[in-house]
Enzyme design. Structure first.
Site, PDB file in Angstrom:
ATOM      1  CE  LYS A 198     -14.659   8.864  -1.239  1.00  0.00           C
ATOM      2  NZ  LYS A 198     -14.775   9.775  -2.379  1.00  0.00           N
ATOM      3  N   GLY A 251      -6.335   3.366  -4.190  1.00  0.00           N
ATOM      4  CA  GLY A 251      -5.974   4.771  -4.357  1.00  0.00           C
ATOM      5  C   GLY A 251      -4.512   4.981  -4.028  1.00  0.00           C
ATOM      6  CB  SER A 252      -2.590   8.037  -3.490  1.00  0.00           C
ATOM      7  OG  SER A 252      -3.300   8.596  -2.401  1.00  0.00           O
ATOM      8  CB  THR A 253       1.234   5.021  -1.214  1.00  0.00           C
ATOM      9  OG1 THR A 253       1.279   3.916  -2.135  1.00  0.00           O
ATOM     10  CG2 THR A 253       2.034   4.690   0.023  1.00  0.00           C
ATOM     11  CD  GLU A 274      -5.181  -4.352  -4.114  1.00  0.00           C
ATOM     12  OE1 GLU A 274      -4.058  -4.195  -4.618  1.00  0.00           O
ATOM     13  OE2 GLU A 274      -5.587  -5.443  -3.688  1.00  0.00           O
ATOM     14  CB  CYS A 309      -2.305   1.197  -9.933  1.00  0.00           C
ATOM     15  SG  CYS A 309      -3.234  -0.239 -10.506  1.00  0.00           S
ATOM     16  CD  GLU A 408       1.062   5.985  -8.419  1.00  0.00           C
ATOM     17  OE1 GLU A 408       0.598   6.494  -7.387  1.00  0.00           O
ATOM     18  OE2 GLU A 408       0.627   4.928  -8.910  1.00  0.00           O
TER      19      GLU A 408
HETATM   20  P1  NAD Z   1      -6.556   9.070  -3.935  1.00  0.00           P
HETATM   21  O1  NAD Z   1      -5.819   8.304  -2.886  1.00  0.00           O
HETATM   22  O2  NAD Z   1      -6.362  10.516  -4.016  1.00  0.00           O
HETATM   23  O3  NAD Z   1      -8.141   8.854  -3.764  1.00  0.00           O
HETATM   24  C1  NAD Z   1      -8.694   7.559  -3.738  1.00  0.00           C
HETATM   25  C2  NAD Z   1     -10.016   7.620  -2.997  1.00  0.00           C
HETATM   26  O4  NAD Z   1      -9.760   7.956  -1.631  1.00  0.00           O
HETATM   27  C3  NAD Z   1     -10.989   8.665  -3.523  1.00  0.00           C
HETATM   28  O5  NAD Z   1     -12.299   8.156  -3.491  1.00  0.00           O
HETATM   29  C4  NAD Z   1     -10.817   9.800  -2.515  1.00  0.00           C
HETATM   30  O6  NAD Z   1     -11.964  10.618  -2.394  1.00  0.00           O
HETATM   31  C5  NAD Z   1     -10.585   9.024  -1.232  1.00  0.00           C
HETATM   32  N1  NAD Z   1      -9.911   9.773  -0.168  1.00  0.00           N
HETATM   33  C6  NAD Z   1      -8.992  10.765  -0.291  1.00  0.00           C
HETATM   34  N2  NAD Z   1      -8.621  11.212   0.930  1.00  0.00           N
HETATM   35  C7  NAD Z   1      -9.306  10.482   1.843  1.00  0.00           C
HETATM   36  C8  NAD Z   1      -9.360  10.466   3.272  1.00  0.00           C
HETATM   37  N3  NAD Z   1      -8.631  11.306   4.008  1.00  0.00           N
HETATM   38  N4  NAD Z   1     -10.172   9.572   3.872  1.00  0.00           N
HETATM   39  C9  NAD Z   1     -10.911   8.699   3.148  1.00  0.00           C
HETATM   40  N5  NAD Z   1     -10.926   8.684   1.805  1.00  0.00           N
HETATM   41  C10 NAD Z   1     -10.122   9.551   1.157  1.00  0.00           C
HETATM   42  O7  NAD Z   1      -6.219   8.329  -5.302  1.00  0.00           O
HETATM   43  P2  NAD Z   1      -6.718   8.721  -6.760  1.00  0.00           P
HETATM   44  O8  NAD Z   1      -6.027   9.973  -7.174  1.00  0.00           O
HETATM   45  O9  NAD Z   1      -8.203   8.671  -6.816  1.00  0.00           O
HETATM   46  O10 NAD Z   1      -6.182   7.485  -7.614  1.00  0.00           O
HETATM   47  C11 NAD Z   1      -4.876   7.389  -8.028  1.00  0.00           C
HETATM   48  C12 NAD Z   1      -4.099   6.447  -7.137  1.00  0.00           C
HETATM   49  O11 NAD Z   1      -4.755   5.182  -7.078  1.00  0.00           O
HETATM   50  C13 NAD Z   1      -2.716   6.165  -7.640  1.00  0.00           C
HETATM   51  O12 NAD Z   1      -1.814   6.232  -6.574  1.00  0.00           O
HETATM   52  C14 NAD Z   1      -2.818   4.734  -8.165  1.00  0.00           C
HETATM   53  O13 NAD Z   1      -1.613   4.032  -8.196  1.00  0.00           O
HETATM   54  C15 NAD Z   1      -3.796   4.155  -7.228  1.00  0.00           C
HETATM   55  N6  NAD Z   1      -4.410   2.954  -7.797  1.00  0.00           N
HETATM   56  C16 NAD Z   1      -4.024   1.751  -7.295  1.00  0.00           C
HETATM   57  C17 NAD Z   1      -4.555   0.576  -7.830  1.00  0.00           C
HETATM   58  C18 NAD Z   1      -4.189  -0.765  -7.277  1.00  0.00           C
HETATM   59  O14 NAD Z   1      -4.924  -1.719  -7.533  1.00  0.00           O
HETATM   60  N7  NAD Z   1      -3.106  -0.894  -6.531  1.00  0.00           N
HETATM   61  C19 NAD Z   1      -5.476   0.658  -8.879  1.00  0.00           C
HETATM   62  C20 NAD Z   1      -5.838   1.911  -9.373  1.00  0.00           C
HETATM   63  C21 NAD Z   1      -5.292   3.058  -8.807  1.00  0.00           C
END
Ligand code: NAD
Length: 505
Positions: A198, A251-253, A274, A309, A408
């Protein structure tokens, strides 16, 4: 447009624009070996941050599509068509997949740039090769890992083996859409799982395109599915699904925490996360080359528009050189002015969407309101293009309790914090909910190792920023996540450990 090769890679903006004009955009989901619209027929607009134009309508998948994909993935898994192939056979298919990505490098780089705004030069020389490398490296490794035999008494045999999980859902972000996807799908597929990817609703296009290349490489139907759509609809449906065995996420924490809840509310699926970061980059006065340290500190906050990230967003500088070093950073940032993302000379592209741009601008306002000194950048630029651009910003006189230092931002906003002793630097660095990465710059080998050892972070870099390759595990301490992507350690996430014990008659 189909095959493109590096021999025809455009060398200027006009060339890339001409290629973009020929591009066709696939917006459908890929389920059970074919492209299809969402069951509801709902779509969403895929807007380009480069100029605000609509690139494509994209399938807005939801529960019904998640159900179809999970059924297809389960059926493929149980059939053994992929899960029971010899690892060497899966390797061969995945290497073909990597080669096809390589061959389509211009097209994929262009999709990435138009979709999420990063400079084409980086999409072509970083995102595409890193994706190819991740898939190829993982495929090459998978037939070279062995099980174990336990230290048993003479009349017993204890075999310890790894087996694929089954159905893996991979939910990924928009900052490095293909690279983040490849870190998940490569080890998941290599170990025999069926996968549902996804992508982020902000950057779905390359993931959708990868589905066709995976099929062309020979990945059987049902084994690799792609469901574009929103997190709160299709993402949530996958996370709550009773027949998804493993959920991997970048994605985000905040969303990561929610996914742990969904797993607990459903089938206790394995959850590997992650998540976010606020990484400290610590520069001592005896750094071997301050100019290099300043250049890399600038890259650490401006590369990919700061949407990284591991961005070095907290710059901890020894007080005796802070003023001089801040000047050097501001100078180094002159090479990071936003420009048109299709110009190969551009280093700093567009911010992914209006919401993210607003967030960055708001944090710049917050930093000023908190009393930090904005010494460089922070202005919105090139508004007349319809694109979303902001100058990298540097705040000096920051304290670690300010919001710009603790939260962040995920944009090009640097917080400079002074310190006087190594102990103070370590305390500031570790005073964060995150623990993704950190760097230390010093000529003193004792300081380097003492600080590196004390830092609570999954990656620590000495006298450079953002090192490592596929051989090194990547992931976070604390609220930056659990488990590791890349390296042989990544296989742990996608396999269950089985102990088979035999007592000889
Ligand atoms: P996000 O958490 O908003 O979204 C990430 C993914 O999760 C997207 O595909 C989104 O559609 C999905 N999502 C959102 N809400 C959801 C839910 N309730 N249930 C299931 N899926 C859901 O993050 P973002 O804005 O896409 O990316 C930025 C974040 O990603 C930053 O916090 C960054 O630090 C982190 N990131 C971490 C790493 C790592 O390896 N640690 C790498 C890249 C980015």
């Amino acid at each position: 447009m189909n095959a493109t090769s590096s021999s025809t890679t455009p060398t200027d903006q006009a060339g890339w624009q001409a290629l973009a004009d020929q591009l066709t955009f696939e917006g459908r989901a890929y389920v059970n070996g074919r492209y299809q619209w969402a069951s509801s027929a709902e779509t969403f607009a895929c807007l380009s941050p480069v100029d605000g134009c609509e690139l494509a309508r994209v399938a807005s998948c939801d529960n019904a599509d998640a159900e179809l994909a999970v059924v297809a993935a389960r059926k493929a898994f149980e059939s053994g068509v992929w899960s029971q192939l010899a690892p060497a056979e899966r390797k061969a298919v995945l290497i073909r997949f990597a080669a096809l990505i390589d061959q389509h490098g211009d097209e994929l780089a262009l999709l990435e740039t138009l979709d999420m705004g990063k400079p084409i030069g980086h999409a072509r020389t970083v995102d595409v090769p890193a994706t190819v490398r991740a898939i190829r490296w993982t495929a090459e490794a998978v037939d070279k890992v062995y099980g174990e035999l336990a230290a048993t008494p003479h009349n017993q045999i204890g075999m310890i083996s790894r087996e694929p999980m089954g159905v893996v859902a991979a939910i990924v972000p928009w900052n490095f859409p293909m690279i983040m996807a490849s870190w998940k799908i490569a080890p998941a597929l290599a170990t025999g799982n069926s996968v549902i990817l996804k992508p982020s609703e902000k950057s779905p296009l390359t993931a959708i395109r990868l589905a066709a290349l995976a099929a062309e490489a020979g990945i059987p139907e049902g084994v690799f599915n792609v469901l574009p759509g929103y997190g709160h609809t299709v993402g949530k449906a996958l996370a709550l699904h009773m027949d998804v065995d493993c959920l991997v996420f970048t994605g985000s924490t905040n969303v990561a925490k929610q996914l742990m809840i969904y797993a607990g509310q459903s089938n206790m699926k394995r959850v590997w996360l992650e998540a976010g970061g606020k990484s400290p980059n610590i520069v001592f006065a005896d750094a071997p080359d301050l100019k290099k340290a300043a250049a890399e500190a600038a890259t650490a906050i401006a590369f990919n528009q700061g949407e990284v990230c591991t961005a070095g967003s907290r710059l901890l500088v020894e007080e005796s050189i802070r003023a001089e070093f801040v000047g050097m950073i501001c100078e180094a940032l002159q090479t990071w002015h936003p420009g048109h993302p299709l110009d190969p000379a551009t280093t700093c592209g567009a911010i992914v969407d209006q919401a993210q741009l607003d967030r960055i601008i708001e944090y710049i306002r917050v930093g000023q309101a908190e009393g930090a000194t904005l010494v460089e950048g922070g202005m919105r630029m090139m508004e007349d293009t319809g694109g979303l651009f902001v100058q990298p910003a540097v705040f000096n006189e920051v304290t670690n309790d300010m919001r710009i230092a603790s939260e962040e931002i995920f944009g090009p906003v640097l917080s400079v914090i002074g310190f006087t002793t190594a102990e103070e630097a370590i305390a500031i660095a570790n005073d964060s909910i995150y623990g993704l990465a950190a760097a230390v710059w010093t000529s003193n080998i004792n300081t380097a190792h003492k600080v590196a050892r004390a830092l609570r972070a999954g990656s620590v870099w000495i006298n450079h920023y953002d090192g490592g390759d596929m051989t090194a595990p990547f992931g976070g301490f604390k609220q930056s996540g659990n488990g590791r992507d890349k390296s042989l350690h990544a296989f742990d996430k996608y396999t269950e450990l089985k102990a088979t014990w035999l007592v000889l008659e």
